[in-house]
Scaffold this motif. Structure first.
Motif, PDB file in Angstrom:
ATOM      1  N   ARG A 149       0.838  -1.205   0.000  1.00 41.29           N
ATOM      2  CA  ARG A 149       0.000   0.000   0.000  1.00 41.29           C
ATOM      3  C   ARG A 149       0.874   1.258   0.000  1.00 41.29           C
ATOM      4  O   ARG A 149       0.447   2.317  -0.455  1.00 41.29           O
ATOM      5  N   LYS A 163      -6.225  -0.932  -6.740  1.00 38.08           N
ATOM      6  CA  LYS A 163      -6.852  -1.117  -5.430  1.00 38.08           C
ATOM      7  C   LYS A 163      -5.913  -0.998  -4.234  1.00 38.08           C
ATOM      8  O   LYS A 163      -6.383  -0.921  -3.100  1.00 38.08           O
ATOM      9  N   LYS A 179      -3.041   3.810  -2.075  1.00 39.46           N
ATOM     10  CA  LYS A 179      -4.407   3.977  -1.562  1.00 39.46           C
ATOM     11  C   LYS A 179      -4.440   4.247  -0.064  1.00 39.46           C
ATOM     12  O   LYS A 179      -5.514   4.443   0.492  1.00 39.46           O
ATOM     13  N   MET A 192      -5.864   0.836   5.076  1.00 43.19           N
ATOM     14  CA  MET A 192      -7.207   0.302   4.883  1.00 43.19           C
ATOM     15  C   MET A 192      -8.163   0.930   5.902  1.00 43.19           C
ATOM     16  O   MET A 192      -7.839   1.050   7.081  1.00 43.19           O
ATOM     17  N   SER A 228     -12.726   1.721   2.417  1.00 40.05           N
ATOM     18  CA  SER A 228     -11.831   1.170   1.388  1.00 40.05           C
ATOM     19  C   SER A 228     -11.858  -0.351   1.398  1.00 40.05           C
ATOM     20  O   SER A 228     -11.681  -0.982   0.354  1.00 40.05           O
ATOM     21  N   GLU A 263     -14.909  -1.276  -0.566  1.00 45.80           N
ATOM     22  CA  GLU A 263     -14.616  -1.033  -1.982  1.00 45.80           C
ATOM     23  C   GLU A 263     -13.680  -2.113  -2.504  1.00 45.80           C
ATOM     24  O   GLU A 263     -13.848  -2.623  -3.614  1.00 45.80           O
ATOM     25  N   TYR A 264     -12.696  -2.507  -1.701  1.00 46.26           N
ATOM     26  CA  TYR A 264     -11.712  -3.526  -2.074  1.00 46.26           C
ATOM     27  C   TYR A 264     -12.399  -4.863  -2.345  1.00 46.26           C
ATOM     28  O   TYR A 264     -12.141  -5.508  -3.340  1.00 46.26           O
TER      29      TYR A 264
END
Length: 166
Positions: A66, A138, A142, A145, A149, A152-153
């Motif tokens: 990430r 994704k 981003k 988390m 999110s 959405e993930y």
């Protein structure tokens, strides 16, 4: 991808993140997520959210994808070639057969005492591109988390999302 993923790549490979040239096909992103979670089993070391929170304590520590600053080309190269001497396997089954990865062959790895773990399964170029599409769509850049999110993930409010703040 191990914690050593941040190590600078071989000459000519960019090391800073950049967006893919065009928006990837949503079907490729979905397939990349499936491969990440199943065939390549990336989540075992990198965690299901690709945040470095591995799923198996017996496996090597995977990098937090990430927050990686690697470019698309560098991510592809890392998946194909792994990171010699770390826990990151090479998913290209011919990676060290002909010098395509870091100009090294199996004999070079052995001479330098660099071990390469076997991947859960080899991947073809399209699968590597799909994982990369998924990561850039994704995961990469981003941030941490959150519940939103996470939903959405995954595409829905799965049990794993309940652990994250609103």
């Amino acid at each position: 991808m191990s914690a050593a993923i941040a190590i600078s790549m071989s000459a000519g490979s960019p090391a800073h993140a950049q967006a893919p040239p065009a928006s990837p096909d949503p079907a490729d992103v979905a397939e990349g997520m499936r491969i990440f979670r199943t065939k390549a089993d990336c989540q075992t070391c990198h965690g299901w959210a690709a945040d470095g929170q591995k799923m198996d304590t017996q496996m090597p520590d995977g990098a937090n994808l990430r927050t990686t600053r690697l470019s698309r080309a560098a991510v592809v190269q890392t998946i194909k070639c792994g990171r010699p001497g770390t826990g990151m396997p090479a998913f290209d089954r011919l990676a060290y057969s002909d010098g395509r990865c870091f100009n090294m062959k199996q004999a070079d790895l052995k001479a330098k005492n660099l071990e390469m773990p076997d991947p859960p399964a080899p991947l073809i170029g399209r699968e590597i591109d799909q994982i990369t599409d998924f990561l850039f769509a994704k995961v990469i850049g981003k941030g941490p988390m959150t519940r939103a999110s996470c939903i959405e993930y995954w595409g829905s409010d799965v049990d794993a999302c309940k652990d994250f703040p609103q």
